[in-house]
Scaffold this active site. Structure first.
Site, PDB file in Angstrom:
ATOM      1  CB  SER A 197      -8.268   0.406   5.831  1.00 35.52           C
ATOM      2  OG  SER A 197      -8.871   1.634   5.845  1.00 35.52           O
TER       3      SER A 197
ATOM      4  CE  LYS B   4      -3.834   1.854   2.976  1.00 38.28           C
ATOM      5  NZ  LYS B   4      -4.661   1.587   4.159  1.00 38.28           N
TER       6      LYS B   4
ATOM      7  CB  SER C 137      -8.231   3.331   3.081  1.00 39.55           C
ATOM      8  OG  SER C 137      -7.295   2.847   3.915  1.00 39.55           O
TER       9      SER C 137
END
Lengths: 95, 488
Positions: B178, B79, B154
């Site tokens: 997330s 990420k 997310s």
């Protein structure tokens, strides 16, 4: 409690943000709906409940105060928006 | 057989036996990315040349033999919240649009030392604030199961990349769901470890009392292997806990017999998608056949968790994001004086949702409102934590749905922040209480979209939730299904 546009302006100043009048109006409505939702916390009596900051049992984590890494000035300044010699160049702070 | 479709565990076996090379696996992953990335937009940055070089190094290590790290030579995605030395790290924000970190975060360093290959940096909601990855300043990521749907958020880029075989596994972060919610939306496995289990050093901070790093993988075995690789005490994170890291994969024996599993009534509520409720209840029946014992438990303060979260997370975020002032790194706007430089840099650098949360957090912390909002939320957080303590006296793990619905349509919730926040209604409590929780695939809805089941464990008891998740996975085939990357 209802959040007003004056308050939105006051908070924006604290947070160093700014909004156009149109954005400000939308934001005031959105924050107001979110805060109304959050009002539900007032259904609970928490007078005798301790606040919880985080869940770890650790109180303080101490370590020796010694240098473990020493990046070069060039490494540290590589992301600087502006640089002069080995310094960060910033706008004038004292008039 | 295409190498990119295999799991971490399967590839480890082949790499160790020298049946395939890391370079071959890495090239297969990049071919897959070339063929699919136009449809998905999972990545912000791809590191092809670096990855091939890392794969060659891994092949040399493999050639020497004797090493057993299961990550050696495995292509992973990160990420874009993880600091990576020399590789652009944007946090999907304009304000960090050119930021190249001078060091690796601890989790990344551990993966590299284990010999993993970094494929690239995945898309996300800006500063991890969102449940759909639509708040990215860079791109909109599409759900591989149905391209008009969000991948969740997310960590939506990581979830889409794992689901579509654009990497073998990925690392995400989870502040209110997330990792788990996008894992559910994309039909993969995602684990948020106990707060303090994995070092937060070198991840860009959102809400420091809630943020955790965790694996996003194709199955439970891979998840256990990744967790073991990144977990552990780190002096650079003052909240990381000095507790031994178990060999998590050793708990995966397919047997859940005798485990007591709590089912909280507050997680089966009106308004949730009926297919989600049915799938999770059916999954519980599967585990019952495996010999688990069901306990009815109650977590009475569940309905307050979202409200608590949106005070605490935004308050911490408003403080953490104060550092973006355009002085030492990040975007600086041209302006007349210092105050205007701060204000314009932040106005132009942050997106709408980030600004909204900074505003909410600043408001909650400001004079006259601190007691009514911030302190109140911290007190209710205690009640949420106590709910779990009481429940865990009766059971070893708790099963719930991961999200109230399957993946929603792109654009569906962007105009209504509160509706977006409610996507995390089932995942937030585990962050508030600091508990480990995993999402595993447990079915599909009528439109072919994946459904996730959440298993929550006691503090530092990742082993039990992994064991349960594995027993369920062994009894079902959901994790073997692959998305077609079409419009459904």
């Amino acid at each position: 409690m209802k959040i007003t546009r004056d308050e939105v302006q006051r908070v924006a100043l604290l947070a160093r943000l700014q909004f156009s009048p149109q954005e400000e109006e939308i934001l005031t409505g959105q924050l107001d709906r979110i805060l109304q939702y959050i009002e539900k916390l007032n259904q609970l009596d928490t007078a005798n409940v301790e606040p919880l900051a985080h869940v770890a049992d650790i109180v303080n984590a101490f370590r020796e105060d010694r240098v473990v890494n020493q990046p070069s000035p060039d490494t540290l300044l590589a992301n600087a928006p502006a640089r002069e010699r080995d310094f960060f160049k910033v706008p004038k702070i004292i008039e | 057989m295409s190498l990119h479709t295999l799991t971490l565990h399967e590839l480890h076996g082949k790499l160790k036996k020298r049946e395939v090379s890391s370079v071959e696996v890495t090239e297969s992953v990049f071919r897959r990315i070339s063929a699919t990335e136009d449809k998905l937009h999972s990545y912000i940055t791809l590191c092809r040349d670096k990855a091939i070089a890392e794969a060659k190094q891994a092949d040399e290590r493999l050639g020497k033999g004797g090493e057993s790290s299961p990550l050696l030579g495995i292509p992973l995605a990160l990420k874009d919240i993880f600091l990576t030395q020399g590789v652009l790290t944007t946090c999907a924000s304009k304000i960090l649009g050119n930021f190249v970190p001078p060091y690796d975060g601890t989790a990344v360093r551990k993966l590299k030392e284990a010999g993993a290959v970094a494929v690239g940096k995945t898309n996300m909601d800006e500063f991890a604030m969102g449940s759909s990855t639509e708040n990215s300043a860079i791109a909109i990521t599409h759900n591989p199961w149905k391209l008009d749907r969000v991948p969740g958020g997310s960590s939506g880029g990581s979830a889409a990349a794992v689901a579509a075989d654009q990497c073998i596994a990925a690392l995400g972060t989870d502040t209110g769901g997330s990792i788990r919610q996008p894992a559910a939306c994309c039909g993969i496995v995602g684990l948020k470890p106990t707060y303090g289990r994995v070092s937060r050093y070198g991840i860009i901070a959102f809400a420091s009392s809630l943020d955790q790093v965790g694996p996003m993988t194709k199955n439970v075995t891979d998840c256990a292997l990744m967790l073991e690789a990144v977990a552990g005490y780190d002096p650079s994170d003052s909240t990381s806990v000095n507790a031994p890291v178990p060999a998590y994969a050793s708990f995966l024996n397919g047997d859940a017999k005798g485990l007591r599993v709590g089912i909280p009534k507050e997680y089966f509520i009106p308004g949730m998608q009926p297919e989600v409720e049915q799938a999770v209840k059916e999954a519980i029946r599967v585990l019952e056949k495996n010999g688990i014992r069901i306990e009815k438990v109650s977590l009475p303060h569940t309905e307050y968790a979202v409200a608590v979260y949106y005070i605490i997370a935004t308050a911490e975020a408003s403080s953490n994001l104060a550092r973006y002032d355009g002085m030492k790194y990040g975007y600086r706007a041209l302006a007349r004086d210092l105050t205007e430089t701060y204000t314009r840099s932040r106005e132009q650098g942050f997106g709408a949702e980030v600004k909204r949360r900074i505003m909410l957090g600043t408001y909650a912390l400001s004079a006259g409102y601190y007691d009514a909002y911030y302190l109140k939320a911290q007190r209710v957080r205690t009640l949420v934590k106590k709910d779990f303590e009481a429940a865990f006296r009766k059971c070893d793990a708790i099963i719930t749905p991961t999200a109230p619905t399957t993946a929603f349509k792109i654009g569906e919730k962007t105009q209504d922040p509160l509706q977006m926040y409610l996507s995390d209604i089932f995942t937030i409590s585990a962050n508030l209480a600091g508990l480990p929780a995993i999402s595993v695939p447990c079915g599909f809805d009528a439109e072919g979209l994946p459904i996730g089941m959440q298993i929550i464990g006691r503090h530092f008891d990742e082993a039990t939730i992994l064991r349960l998740a594995f027993a369920y996975e062994q009894a079902t085939e959901w994790h073997k299904k692959k998305p077609l990357l079409d419009h459904g």
